[in-house]
Motif scaffolding. Structure first.
Motif, PDB file in Angstrom:
ATOM      1  N   UNK A 389       0.801  -1.223   0.000  1.00 10.05           N
ATOM      2  CA  UNK A 389       0.000   0.000   0.000  1.00 10.05           C
ATOM      3  C   UNK A 389       0.838   1.280   0.000  1.00 10.05           C
ATOM      4  N   UNK A 390       2.156   1.170   0.119  1.00 12.38           N
ATOM      5  CA  UNK A 390       2.985   2.372   0.142  1.00 12.38           C
ATOM      6  C   UNK A 390       3.043   3.059  -1.213  1.00 12.38           C
ATOM      7  N   UNK A 391       2.639   2.361  -2.257  1.00 16.39           N
ATOM      8  CA  UNK A 391       2.675   2.943  -3.596  1.00 16.39           C
ATOM      9  C   UNK A 391       1.507   2.382  -4.401  1.00 16.39           C
ATOM     10  N   UNK A 392       0.946   3.246  -5.267  1.00 13.48           N
ATOM     11  CA  UNK A 392      -0.171   2.809  -6.115  1.00 13.48           C
ATOM     12  C   UNK A 392       0.287   1.701  -7.080  1.00 13.48           C
ATOM     13  N   UNK A 393       1.544   1.771  -7.527  1.00 16.35           N
ATOM     14  CA  UNK A 393       2.053   0.783  -8.484  1.00 16.35           C
ATOM     15  C   UNK A 393       2.044  -0.615  -7.878  1.00 16.35           C
ATOM     16  N   UNK A 394       2.589  -0.750  -6.684  1.00 18.28           N
ATOM     17  CA  UNK A 394       2.641  -2.077  -6.058  1.00 18.28           C
ATOM     18  C   UNK A 394       1.275  -2.517  -5.545  1.00 18.28           C
ATOM     19  N   UNK A 395       0.459  -1.569  -5.115  1.00 23.46           N
ATOM     20  CA  UNK A 395      -0.885  -1.924  -4.610  1.00 23.46           C
ATOM     21  C   UNK A 395      -1.752  -2.488  -5.735  1.00 23.46           C
ATOM     22  N   UNK A 396      -1.594  -1.931  -6.960  1.00 24.51           N
ATOM     23  CA  UNK A 396      -2.406  -2.391  -8.082  1.00 24.51           C
ATOM     24  C   UNK A 396      -2.060  -3.828  -8.470  1.00 24.51           C
ATOM     25  N   UNK A 397      -0.768  -4.208  -8.361  1.00 29.40           N
ATOM     26  CA  UNK A 397      -0.347  -5.543  -8.817  1.00 29.40           C
ATOM     27  C   UNK A 397      -0.049  -6.487  -7.654  1.00 29.40           C
ATOM     28  N   UNK A 398      -0.646  -6.200  -6.512  1.00 28.21           N
ATOM     29  CA  UNK A 398      -0.464  -7.040  -5.339  1.00 28.21           C
ATOM     30  C   UNK A 398      -0.904  -8.478  -5.597  1.00 28.21           C
ATOM     31  N   UNK A 399      -2.018  -8.660  -6.351  1.00 28.33           N
ATOM     32  CA  UNK A 399      -2.556 -10.003  -6.561  1.00 28.33           C
ATOM     33  C   UNK A 399      -1.611 -10.894  -7.371  1.00 28.33           C
ATOM     34  N   UNK A 400      -0.862 -10.296  -8.298  1.00 29.73           N
ATOM     35  CA  UNK A 400       0.058 -11.108  -9.111  1.00 29.73           C
ATOM     36  C   UNK A 400       1.133 -11.738  -8.227  1.00 29.73           C
ATOM     37  N   UNK A 401       1.677 -10.936  -7.308  1.00 24.96           N
ATOM     38  CA  UNK A 401       2.728 -11.477  -6.446  1.00 24.96           C
ATOM     39  C   UNK A 401       2.158 -12.433  -5.404  1.00 24.96           C
ATOM     40  N   UNK A 402       0.847 -12.324  -5.148  1.00 27.61           N
ATOM     41  CA  UNK A 402       0.220 -13.247  -4.202  1.00 27.61           C
ATOM     42  C   UNK A 402      -0.276 -14.520  -4.879  1.00 27.61           C
TER      43      UNK A 402
END
Length: 846
Positions: A389-402
């Motif tokens: 959640x610290x960045x919109x970029x990582x928050x948007x693609x959180x599901x891919x890494x999960x």
């Protein structure tokens, strides 16, 4: 000498994953772009298909012992400077497209320093399309015959998809066709020549195993993450030339399946590669492009192009889409072109550019932190929270890494020596990323219907062709063969009846054929009339097309003119924006300085008012004190002068007075014989020397007095009575009387030591107080006193003989004795009583 870097041993893993076969590592590939000039110094070399070597440029030394060392980094695959776009696509992106059509998600990053070839890798160049157009081409080559009609699939606002029946889809298509300007570009119109070469992919790459019993539909969306805000590049905003509205940022939401999506993002349904790429190019023109010293068109934002593929099975008849939402599969492929990761001291960025670079580096740093935490969690079996959640970029693609799909990254590097330090950081990040493992997505369940439904429905064919085929087959199959016609016996009675029967059947069939032929002739005539009408329509259409062509030429000319004007307007708008920003900054500075000046002026006025009040108060205080002291001193001096004058006058009168005029003093015997009737006030001495009043009393001749006589006073029968002309006589001091006068006199009576009544006249000045009332300052006391003449004789002893006459005369004429008999007076604040009389203050009117 060249020394390869010795890798440090990692910390031992505390806990291995329970089932490593269900996880796949992040695939990281490296692409080296060619140098801009052949004479440029190079710091990166390709060793083999999986390894690159980076060495410091000339004049650069590593801090540790000053060694000059090469460092090698390994990747899943390394692509050199001569690699073709097709090979890169086949290795990296083709498996992601295959997964997309099989209902699985995919994520592809391009990462690197500005100018390393990220956008060329993703988009391509004229004549040589990149990964994005090739992915689109492969998708439509694979699902082209099996696409659903437009609006059969409909995306909702919650990252889901619904299936509409044919009637609802037809109604929506009619609505779209009725609109004057369609929102989605038509696939049949002429392609923009600027992008035609990029999507002219001749490879015809396609997925071999496509489920033909499904129908498919493709939706694309295009967003950018700029300054950690998400903007929709396909959003249609009405243009307002006077006050254009800034684009509104979007927010991230989580759907019911815990997948992240951009709320309110425009998603366009596309039916061809050309249409999809034209939508992409329309959004590409809205991206934030700014000039830096490293690259004239450096991307200042992360761009994300999302391809969604909706698929659902046909029903049991193979005609329509199965109307069950549970059977719809929505897969997604995200193609991300990250912004450049250069340092700001090399770009010489200032102002907005510097803030942009800070946000870019912050989001890339958050991506790196998330990768590090994921790697630590997997290597050591811990469950540390990943800061998506610290960045919109990582928050948007959180599901891919999960574990919602495959993750691929292409690291683009520029081998020039100036990028050495940035390239070193990129290589280290890429090496760490390869150690992260992502959970493999599960296969989607089958729908449970019999395969081959579409093919069987095609064999049944349409209604008209089916009738013709069935009639032909019926004639061919049911046409009776002729039996043998030879008569072998005269008594043969079977051959001729059989022949007659067959001929009759053939006659009936012939009649049927003639009817069919007559119908066919009628149809042919109808076809001829239709053909003539078609020819007329074609002629009319050709005329219209010529008119349209002329209008298109004119429109193209006007569009070119519009583009030129838009370019000029854009330059003017940028200039105006710069000036407006400077104006705002100067206005803010001016306002802050004016506010500071106002504060200083108000402080100065407040201090001046305070000092003036203090000065006025002090001045008034000292003036009153000086006046009081001067008045007291004057009174004291006047009293002294008056006493001296009186003494001199009395001495003069005593000296110059003839003795014959002295009255004879009555003898004591006469006093005894003739009793004296005592009165309240003794009679005055007839021949007493005249006593002059003090000079200062003459000043009050024209002043008004308040004559205060309390009702407790007793009337005295003295000859000398105090008389004040024009006085206001009151029994009690009142504010009304004091306001009209400026002098005050109080008549006070008390018993003396010899039992006689002693009258004191206490005098004072009336003045106004600051509060609006009246105050009295007592300045003088006059004493009126009665005394028995016999009391003086008691002074001499009764045994003494009568004194001689001259002695009596000297006693009678003694100044002290005469003064004690005369009116006694003590004046001045120093001599008289020191008390004041205050009246009530005036009441102020409300």
């Amino acid at each position: 000498p060249s020394h390869s870097r010795a890798k440090k041993p990692r910390r031992p893993a505390l806990k291995k994953p329970s089932n490593p076969s269900l996880k796949d590592p992040v695939g990281v590939y490296c692409r080296v772009r060619p140098l801009g000039r052949p004479d440029q110094e190079c710091c990166i070399e390709v060793i083999d298909e999986t390894t690159v070597q980076i060495h410091p440029p000339d004049g650069y030394r590593i801090f540790r012992n000053g060694e000059y060392r090469e460092t090698q980094y390994s990747f899943k695959e390394v692509f050199g400077t001569l690699v073709a776009q097709k090979k890169l696509f086949d290795v990296v992106a083709k498996p992601l497209v295959e997964d997309l059509i099989r209902g699985k998600n995919g994520l592809l990053f391009t990462y690197g320093v500005t100018g390393s070839g990220k956008t060329h890798t993703m988009t391509g160049s004229p004549g040589d399309g990149g990964l994005l157009p090739r992915c689109l081409d492969m998708i439509f080559n694979s699902i082209g015959p099996f696409q659903a009609k437009r609006f059969v699939f409909k995306l909702d606002d919650k990252n889901g998809v619904d299936v509409q029946c044919e009637v609802d889809a037809l109604l929506e298509r009619q609505k779209r066709d009725a609109m004057p300007v369609p929102k989605t570009p038509s696939g049949k119109r002429q392609i923009d020549p600027e992008i035609a070469d990029m999507i002219n992919v001749q490879d015809h790459c396609k997925v071999e195993e496509v489920d033909e019993d499904n129908v498919y539909s493709v939706f694309v969306s295009y967003i950018e993450i700029y300054n950690n805000y998400i903007y929709d590049l396909l959003e249609e905003v009405p243009f307002e030339p006077i006050k254009p509205k800034p684009p509104q940022s979007k927010i991230l939401r989580e759907d019911q399946n815990h997948n992240m999506y951009v709320m309110g993002c425009t998603e366009v349904e596309v039916k061809s590669t050309e249409e999809a790429f034209e939508v992409f190019w329309r959004g590409q023109k809205k991206r934030h492009i700014a000039n830096t010293q490293l690259n004239r068109e450096s991307s200042r934002s992360h761009s994300v192009f999302i391809i969604k593929l909706a698929q659902a099975p046909l029903d049991a008849d193979g005609d329509n889409v199965l109307q069950e939402k549970e059977q719809i599969v929505l897969s997604q492929l995200s193609l991300v072109d990250l912004a450049g990761s250069e340092r700001t001291n090399r770009t010489k960025a200032e102002g907005n550019r510097l803030r942009e670079a800070g946000n870019i580096n912050q989001s890339l740093m958050t991506l790196r932190t998330c990768i590090e935490v994921l790697r630590e969690n997997q290597m050591y079996g811990i469950n540390k929270m990943v800061p998506y959640r610290d960045s919109k970029l990582t928050h948007l693609f959180k599901n891919y890494f999960d574990g919602e799909g495959k993750v691929r990254m292409i690291v683009c590097v520029n081998p020039k020596a100036e990028d050495y330090e940035e390239s070193l950081q990129v290589m280290r990040f890429a090496e760490m990323t390869q150690e992260v493992e992502v959970t493999r997505p599960v296969d989607r369940p089958l729908c449970g219907l019999t395969p081959g439904r579409r093919f069987r429905n095609q064999l049944r064919g349409g209604p008209i062709d089916g009738e013709e085929q069935s009639v032909l087959e019926m004639f061919l199959q049911n046409f009776p063969p002729l039996p043998a016609c030879e008569l072998l016996d005269i008594n043969d009675d079977q051959t001729l009846p059989k022949l007659i029967e067959v001929l009759e059947k053939r006659h009936k069939l012939r009649q049927m054929l003639s009817k069919e032929f007559s119908k066919a002739a009628m149809l042919q005539e109808f076809d001829c009339s239709v053909a003539s009408k078609e020819n007329q329509i074609k002629v009319t259409l050709s005329d219209k097309e010529k008119t349209i062509a002329r209008q298109k030429t004119e429109i193209e000319r006007l569009e070119k003119k519009i583009k030129t004007l838009e370019y000029k307007i854009e330059i003017l708008e940028k200039t105006a924006t710069i000036y407006e920003e400077d104006k705002r900054n100067l206005q803010q500075e001016l306002e802050s300085k004016s506010q500071k000046l106002q504060r200083q002026a108000s402080d100065k006025r407040r201090l001046e008012a305070r000092f003036q009040g203090m000065v006025a108060e002090t001045t008034m205080k000292w003036e009153r004190e000086c006046e009081r002291r001067v008045a007291a001193k004057q009174l004291e001096m006047q009293n002294k002068l008056w006493v001296k004058d009186e003494k001199l006058k009395q001495l003069k009168a005593i000296v110059t007075e003839p003795k014959k005029e002295k009255p004879e003093r009555p003898s004591r015997e006469r006093d005894r014989e003739k009793p004296v009737q005592r009165s309240v006030s003794p009679p005055p001495v007839p021949n007493a020397p005249p006593v002059r009043l003090r000079h200062r009393r003459s000043r009050s001749a024209g002043e008004r007095w308040v004559d205060h006589k309390p009702p407790s006073n007793l009337p005295t029968e003295t000859v000398m009575q105090p008389h004040v002309p024009h006085a206001i006589t009151v029994a009690a001091a009142s504010e009304k009387a004091l306001a009209k006068c400026d002098k005050y006199m109080l008549t006070h009576q008390e018993l003396a030591s010899d039992g006689e009544i002693e009258t004191k006249l206490i005098k004072g000045d009336v003045f106004k107080t600051r509060g609006g009332g009246q105050a009295v300052q007592f300045t003088d006391i006059e004493t009126l006193k009665q005394e028995s003449p016999t009391g003086r004789k008691r002074r001499s002893s009764p045994s003494k003989p009568d004194p001689p006459e001259d002695a009596a005369d000297s006693e009678w004429t003694d100044v002290e004795t005469r003064c004690s008999v005369a009116v006694e007076m003590r004046a001045g604040s120093a001599l008289g009583p020191g008390y004041e009389h205050h009246a009530k203050p005036k009441r102020r009117k409300p």
